[in-house]
Each structure stands twice: as structure tokens, then as C-alpha cells.
Design a protein around this motif. Sequence first.
Motif, short mmCIF file in Angstrom:
data_model
loop_
_atom_site.label_atom_id
_atom_site.label_comp_id
_atom_site.label_asym_id
_atom_site.label_seq_id
_atom_site.Cartn_x
_atom_site.Cartn_y
_atom_site.Cartn_z
N ARG A 189 59.58 68.86 95.72
CA ARG A 189 58.45 69.59 96.28
C ARG A 189 57.67 68.77 97.30
O ARG A 189 56.74 69.28 97.93
N GLY A 190 58.05 67.51 97.44
CA GLY A 190 57.33 66.64 98.37
C GLY A 190 56.01 66.15 97.81
O GLY A 190 55.17 65.63 98.55
N ALA A 191 55.82 66.28 96.49
CA ALA A 191 54.58 65.84 95.85
C ALA A 191 54.61 64.36 95.51
O ALA A 191 53.58 63.79 95.10
N LEU A 192 55.76 63.73 95.65
CA LEU A 192 55.91 62.32 95.34
C LEU A 192 56.78 61.67 96.41
O LEU A 192 57.86 62.17 96.73
N GLU A 193 56.30 60.55 96.95
CA GLU A 193 57.05 59.84 97.98
C GLU A 193 58.17 59.03 97.34
O GLU A 193 57.94 58.29 96.39
N PRO A 194 59.40 59.15 97.86
CA PRO A 194 60.53 58.37 97.31
C PRO A 194 60.27 56.87 97.34
O PRO A 194 60.66 56.16 96.42
N GLN A 195 59.60 56.40 98.40
CA GLN A 195 59.34 54.95 98.50
C GLN A 195 58.41 54.47 97.39
O GLN A 195 58.61 53.39 96.82
N ARG A 196 57.40 55.28 97.07
CA ARG A 196 56.48 54.89 96.00
C ARG A 196 57.20 54.91 94.66
O ARG A 196 56.97 54.03 93.81
N LEU A 197 58.07 55.89 94.45
CA LEU A 197 58.84 55.95 93.21
C LEU A 197 59.73 54.72 93.08
O LEU A 197 59.84 54.13 92.00
N ASP A 198 60.35 54.30 94.18
CA ASP A 198 61.22 53.12 94.16
C ASP A 198 60.42 51.87 93.80
O ASP A 198 60.89 51.01 93.05
N ARG A 199 59.20 51.76 94.35
CA ARG A 199 58.38 50.58 94.05
C ARG A 199 57.97 50.57 92.58
O ARG A 199 57.93 49.51 91.94
N TRP A 200 57.67 51.75 92.05
CA TRP A 200 57.32 51.84 90.63
C TRP A 200 58.51 51.43 89.76
O TRP A 200 58.35 50.67 88.80
N ARG A 201 59.69 51.94 90.06
CA ARG A 201 60.89 51.59 89.30
C ARG A 201 61.12 50.08 89.32
O ARG A 201 61.41 49.46 88.30
N LYS A 202 60.99 49.48 90.50
CA LYS A 202 61.25 48.04 90.63
C LYS A 202 60.27 47.23 89.81
O LYS A 202 60.66 46.30 89.08
N LEU A 203 58.97 47.55 89.89
CA LEU A 203 57.97 46.79 89.16
C LEU A 203 58.09 47.02 87.65
O LEU A 203 57.91 46.08 86.86
N ALA A 204 58.39 48.26 87.24
CA ALA A 204 58.54 48.55 85.82
C ALA A 204 59.74 47.81 85.24
O ALA A 204 59.68 47.26 84.13
N THR A 205 60.84 47.78 86.00
CA THR A 205 62.04 47.06 85.56
C THR A 205 61.77 45.57 85.47
O THR A 205 62.18 44.90 84.51
N GLU A 206 61.08 45.03 86.47
CA GLU A 206 60.75 43.60 86.47
C GLU A 206 59.86 43.25 85.29
O GLU A 206 60.02 42.20 84.66
N ASP A 207 58.92 44.15 84.97
CA ASP A 207 58.03 43.89 83.84
C ASP A 207 58.80 43.84 82.53
O ASP A 207 58.57 42.97 81.69
N VAL A 208 59.75 44.77 82.36
CA VAL A 208 60.56 44.78 81.13
C VAL A 208 61.35 43.48 81.00
O VAL A 208 61.42 42.87 79.94
N LEU A 209 61.95 43.05 82.11
CA LEU A 209 62.74 41.83 82.10
C LEU A 209 61.89 40.62 81.78
O LEU A 209 62.22 39.81 80.90
N ASN A 210 60.76 40.47 82.48
CA ASN A 210 59.91 39.29 82.27
C ASN A 210 59.22 39.30 80.92
O ASN A 210 58.94 38.24 80.35
N THR A 211 58.93 40.50 80.40
CA THR A 211 58.34 40.59 79.07
C THR A 211 59.32 40.09 78.02
O THR A 211 58.95 39.40 77.07
N GLY A 212 60.59 40.41 78.21
CA GLY A 212 61.62 39.92 77.31
C GLY A 212 61.77 38.41 77.38
O GLY A 212 61.91 37.73 76.35
#
Length: 344
Positions: free
Chosen positions: A305-328
Amino acid sequence: METPNSNLVQLGWKPFFSKQVSAEEDGRCQPVRVMSVHRGMVTVLGDGIEDSISSSLPVPGGPEDRPTVGDWLLIDRDSWKLVRILDRTSLFKRPAPGDDRRLQLIAANVDTLFVVTSCNQDFNVARIERYLVVAREVGVRPVIVLTKADLSTDPAGFLETASALQPGLQVELVNGRDPESVARLAVHCNVGETVALVGSSGVGKSTLVNTMRGSDSIVTQAVREDDGKGLHTTTVREMHRLGFGPAGGGWLVDTPGMRELQMSEVTAGVAEVFDDIVAITLECRFTNCTHAEEPGCAIRDALGRGALEPQRLDRWRKLATEDVLNTGIAATRRARPRKARKRQ
């Protein structure tokens, strides 16, 4: 502890610290604040004290049990030896460069974080968001400071982009060489308040600090014209006394340029900075939705619907994944035997 004198208050002493000092400690110890950190030593400032002392604790503790800039310490009134580190209101830290198993302490007891970036090629939304995530996780108010506004052909565009990163986010557009322009930051630097300064090399941090201090004692270096990047000019984390503006008298922590700020255990910070995406995920049909092929995925619907920018979603995925890795990694580090830690 009895009511502190004005010297301690100006240094940032608050009731939070007073409540930690017992009557016995009040009689034999004196509070001091860490102004800078060097190998095995810290420079401290207190009521009638300004000196360098050993940073060694009587009983070594965990990875966070060592002084960093901004810390409040209790030292023996007679020997000036470090007795203990008082609990912190905030602590910035990161995995040590080159060794994710160790922690590097950056600054403690900070009230506001100045995220400094310039109005040129250095401006990077993903990097700014990383700093915002860390600030939100630590519980420190972030303020984006856009420098080199006088050299930009479109400073308003940078201001608009930065302001859109989060609702209510404070953004200041300044010319770091102009005292009148920088004076608008004084509201964040009241007496006893501490601000930290972060940002990549070449964005004008040292120039900004010089103007805020009314001094040119910090060396600055030119920026390469082809990519807007500069060399590291700050090599030691230290606190600078500020006295500009009608409400001046606060403190500023300057840190070495950190182009890549690796995060550790910042789940809450990621959720707060990307709260719009988190809200959308709650509408997915399945609670464990990967937002890939599952039916009823609200994320894919928002993208369509264009309500979410793909670039912002990609940045969220990257930071969330990095957080999971570093938390481990952090959990593994804490679980390692103390003897193993000593061999690092």
C-alpha cells in the motif's frame, strides 16, 4: 550524605548519587567525577581535588566494574585510592573493536546525547538511527545536531529528513564556527547537566566543542572534499566544562569518532526507534511471522500500500538481527568463567 556543596552540584552531583553513600562512607570517603580516562589512570575532579589516580578497584569485578568518563567515584580522603564506583544513571558501552567478547565503556551519567552529523555526504540515515537506538536503550534524550549548515545548499532538506526519523525528535541546525548559532544548544547544557557528543569523523565535532567552550584548544583537521570524510582528531574520551549561554555551566563528553557503532542488547531501543514497524507487526496473522511468505502478513500489506518504505524496513531488519546476534554474544561472555576472562 549531607547536602552537597555547590562545587559538587556544578559537577553534576544529584540525589541519585547521594542516596548511595552510607554514613560510614560519608565520613571517610570523598566523591569525585572522572574527567578523562587513560591507561590504568583516571583524571578526577571534586571539591578541592583535581588529580590523576589509579583506576584499579580494591576488588576487581565484572566487565562494567571499571571507571569511565563521567563516572562518580568514592575515594579515600587520606590516600585518594579508589574505593568504589557509584551506580550510574546511564552507561554507553559497546563490544570492543576487534573482540566482541569484551566490552568498551564509553561514557556514564549522561543526560543528553548530541548526535552530530553534517549537511553533506556524511549525512547517513542508517547511522543516525543506530545512535538513536543506543540513546533510547540507555534512557538518554537524543538531540540531532546538523553541522556545516553554512556550507550546504539545502540545509532545510537535511533538517526535514532528520526530523522525520522520529516523532518529537529534537533537531538543531548549526554553524559550528558561529557562537550565536551554537548558542541554541545551551538549553541542553544547564548547570550540572552532562551531554555526550557522538558522530563520525569529519562532521565538525571538535569545531563544535571549541565553540561551545569558547576555546580553540582542540585540534581540528580538514575534510576530504571528495567524500566529506575526515581524520580522527579526538583520541581520548574526556569531559569539557561549558560556560556559554545564559544557562551555561554544564559538561560535555567528547568521544573518539565512531563511524561504525556496534550495538549490544538494545532490543528496547530498536523497538522505540522503529515503533511504527513494531506496531504493524502486531497486526500480522501469526505471532511468529517472518514477513516473507506467510498469509495475513501486515508488513507485506503495508509495503504493497506504500504505507511503509522498503529502505526503512531493511534498516529495521538489519538492526534487529544485529541486536539478536550481539545479545547472544553478550550472554556467552557473561557465562564464561572468570579465569577465562582474565586470559583475554
